[in-house]
Design an enzyme around this catalytic site. Sequence first.
Site, mmCIF file in Angstrom:
data_model
loop_
_atom_site.group_PDB
_atom_site.id
_atom_site.type_symbol
_atom_site.label_atom_id
_atom_site.label_comp_id
_atom_site.label_asym_id
_atom_site.label_seq_id
_atom_site.Cartn_x
_atom_site.Cartn_y
_atom_site.Cartn_z
ATOM 1 N N CYS A 123 0.818 -1.223 0.000
ATOM 2 C CA CYS A 123 0.000 0.000 0.000
ATOM 3 C C CYS A 123 0.851 1.272 0.000
ATOM 4 C CB CYS A 123 -0.931 -0.002 1.201
ATOM 5 S SG CYS A 123 -1.882 -1.512 1.331
ATOM 6 N N HIS A 264 -3.561 6.729 2.199
ATOM 7 C CA HIS A 264 -3.932 5.434 1.642
ATOM 8 C C HIS A 264 -5.278 5.057 2.261
ATOM 9 C CE1 HIS A 264 -4.286 1.281 0.866
ATOM 10 N NE2 HIS A 264 -3.915 0.895 2.069
ATOM 11 N N ASN A 294 -10.138 -0.920 -0.362
ATOM 12 C CA ASN A 294 -8.685 -0.745 -0.287
ATOM 13 C C ASN A 294 -8.062 -1.239 -1.596
ATOM 14 O OD1 ASN A 294 -5.942 -1.068 0.179
ATOM 15 N ND2 ASN A 294 -6.183 -1.938 2.228
HETATM 16 O O1 UT7 Z 1 -3.958 -1.461 3.935
HETATM 17 C C1 UT7 Z 1 -3.641 -2.399 4.878
HETATM 18 C C2 UT7 Z 1 -4.589 -3.578 4.755
HETATM 19 N N1 UT7 Z 1 -5.714 -3.405 5.606
HETATM 20 C C3 UT7 Z 1 -5.879 -4.143 6.698
HETATM 21 O O2 UT7 Z 1 -5.084 -4.992 7.013
HETATM 22 C C4 UT7 Z 1 -7.106 -3.881 7.519
HETATM 23 C C5 UT7 Z 1 -6.815 -3.233 8.844
HETATM 24 N N2 UT7 Z 1 -7.792 -3.646 9.832
HETATM 25 C C6 UT7 Z 1 -9.087 -3.283 9.744
HETATM 26 O O3 UT7 Z 1 -9.482 -2.529 8.881
HETATM 27 C C7 UT7 Z 1 -10.040 -3.839 10.796
HETATM 28 O O4 UT7 Z 1 -9.281 -4.477 11.812
HETATM 29 C C8 UT7 Z 1 -11.074 -4.826 10.191
HETATM 30 C C9 UT7 Z 1 -12.093 -4.067 9.364
HETATM 31 C C10 UT7 Z 1 -10.381 -5.881 9.344
HETATM 32 C C11 UT7 Z 1 -11.826 -5.539 11.311
HETATM 33 O O5 UT7 Z 1 -12.492 -4.580 12.131
HETATM 34 P P1 UT7 Z 1 -12.426 -4.713 13.724
HETATM 35 O O6 UT7 Z 1 -13.248 -3.646 14.285
HETATM 36 O O7 UT7 Z 1 -10.963 -4.745 14.111
HETATM 37 O O8 UT7 Z 1 -13.135 -6.093 13.978
HETATM 38 P P2 UT7 Z 1 -12.586 -7.406 14.701
HETATM 39 O O9 UT7 Z 1 -11.575 -8.096 13.848
HETATM 40 O O10 UT7 Z 1 -12.201 -7.062 16.097
HETATM 41 O O11 UT7 Z 1 -13.886 -8.317 14.746
HETATM 42 C C12 UT7 Z 1 -15.029 -7.957 15.533
HETATM 43 C C13 UT7 Z 1 -16.115 -8.995 15.332
HETATM 44 C C14 UT7 Z 1 -15.633 -10.428 15.500
HETATM 45 O O12 UT7 Z 1 -16.668 -11.168 16.116
HETATM 46 P P3 UT7 Z 1 -16.626 -11.489 17.702
HETATM 47 O O13 UT7 Z 1 -15.352 -12.252 17.915
HETATM 48 O O14 UT7 Z 1 -16.638 -10.155 18.386
HETATM 49 O O15 UT7 Z 1 -17.878 -12.313 17.914
HETATM 50 C C15 UT7 Z 1 -15.459 -10.899 14.084
HETATM 51 O O16 UT7 Z 1 -15.621 -12.308 13.963
HETATM 52 O O17 UT7 Z 1 -16.635 -8.919 14.011
HETATM 53 C C16 UT7 Z 1 -16.588 -10.198 13.381
HETATM 54 N N3 UT7 Z 1 -16.347 -10.005 11.970
HETATM 55 C C17 UT7 Z 1 -17.335 -9.764 11.088
HETATM 56 N N4 UT7 Z 1 -18.667 -9.684 11.240
HETATM 57 C C18 UT7 Z 1 -19.399 -9.414 10.152
HETATM 58 C C19 UT7 Z 1 -15.155 -9.967 11.290
HETATM 59 N N5 UT7 Z 1 -15.364 -9.721 9.994
HETATM 60 C C20 UT7 Z 1 -16.707 -9.587 9.832
HETATM 61 C C21 UT7 Z 1 -17.529 -9.319 8.741
HETATM 62 N N6 UT7 Z 1 -18.867 -9.226 8.940
HETATM 63 N N7 UT7 Z 1 -17.034 -9.112 7.499
#
Ligand code: UT7
Length: 337
Positions: A123, A264, A294
């Site tokens: 990125c 980005h 992204n």
């Molecule tokens: O450019 C660099 C590349 N980009 C990245 O690597 C992304 C950077 N990270 C992020 O943007 C965020 O961390 C994410 C959008 C990927 C995730 O958001 P978050 O607020 O950190 O969510 P989380 O991973 O803490 O997950 C929260 C909950 C989990 O459920 P539980 O364990 O609380 O029951 C996940 O299983 O949301 C669940 N979850 C989803 N639910 C619905 C994870 N993905 C999804 C989904 N839809 N797509």
Amino acid sequence: MNKLINGRTPLYRAVITGYGSFAPAKTLKNEELAKMVDTSDEWITTRTGIKARHITTDNESSAFLATEAAKKALAEANLDVGDIEIIVVATITPEMVFPSTASFVQRTLGAKKAWVFDLAAACTGFVYALSIVQQFIESGRFKNALVIGAETLTKITDWTDRTSCILFGDGAGAIVLEQSNDGRRGILYSTMHSDGERWEALNCQAYGSRYPVTKPLADPKKIYMQINGREVYQQAIRRIVETVNHCMDHCSLTIDEITMLISHQMNARIIESASKRLNLPAEKVFINISEYGNTSAASVPIAFDECVRKGKIKRGDIIILVAFGAGLTWGANIIEF
Ligand code: UT7
């Protein structure tokens, strides 16, 4: 403004004379994704700001997207293809293992005079590429360059993994840089960083030399992007804030002097959170992730192009381009447009 950067004013500056972007026509909306994996428009929108992404068809490749964006940037700059001296394509989804994606762009454009190469810094690739080309132009060695960010990330996306497939999209953006001896305008400063210790946070492990295409993969998921979302989220905010603060200090800039931060586009929440810590008001932060997702190395030049075309920045404005991504890598360019 005529800032002395580190007590040094180069004889020449690299000035942006052209810009353009291109996205494939096909789109995938959150509602459609919700039929493919266990997710919802509401979850994706609130956690990332993404509403849709552009997706390439089987016939659309990274070099195709790159060339279409390049044509627009060259038209805007009114630069003859025969005069292009350097073509750099920042990409982690190249046309082939080799030759470079840039070779195909050169061929299709007919840019016979140029020397060309790809740059793989995920990125941060476009921001890295601007910084490299800046050196060649400031030194007087070359008079112009075509810098492109192009990605087809949806071709390495695991459409069964809801934690990653909601994030990515395809597209390309391009900028033409030309040498100018008007010391006021152009790229004023660039800063670049890497941390290879954290490579596992974001990766796609096949098919390089460690897991060659000639050997069966023990884990077939290695052909897809794998991310540790939480780690990337935290590192991204920290590094963006640190990098922008460093640039402002180094160039003796105040918030009032900055017209726009073009980050980005990895997650609207990351950009908003970093901007808040930098005390940048919302109107000084450009976010267009809702339509694109992204797009890795393509996201900064796509955002720059849209920002100019929407009239949000004009000649003479001070702009910060900042990026963070796999490697890990991060960096920024301060530009007087
Ligand atoms: O450019 C660099 C590349 N980009 C990245 O690597 C992304 C950077 N990270 C992020 O943007 C965020 O961390 C994410 C959008 C990927 C995730 O958001 P978050 O607020 O950190 O969510 P989380 O991973 O803490 O997950 C929260 C909950 C989990 O459920 P539980 O364990 O609380 O029951 C996940 O299983 O949301 C669940 N979850 C989803 N639910 C619905 C994870 N993905 C999804 C989904 N839809 N797509």
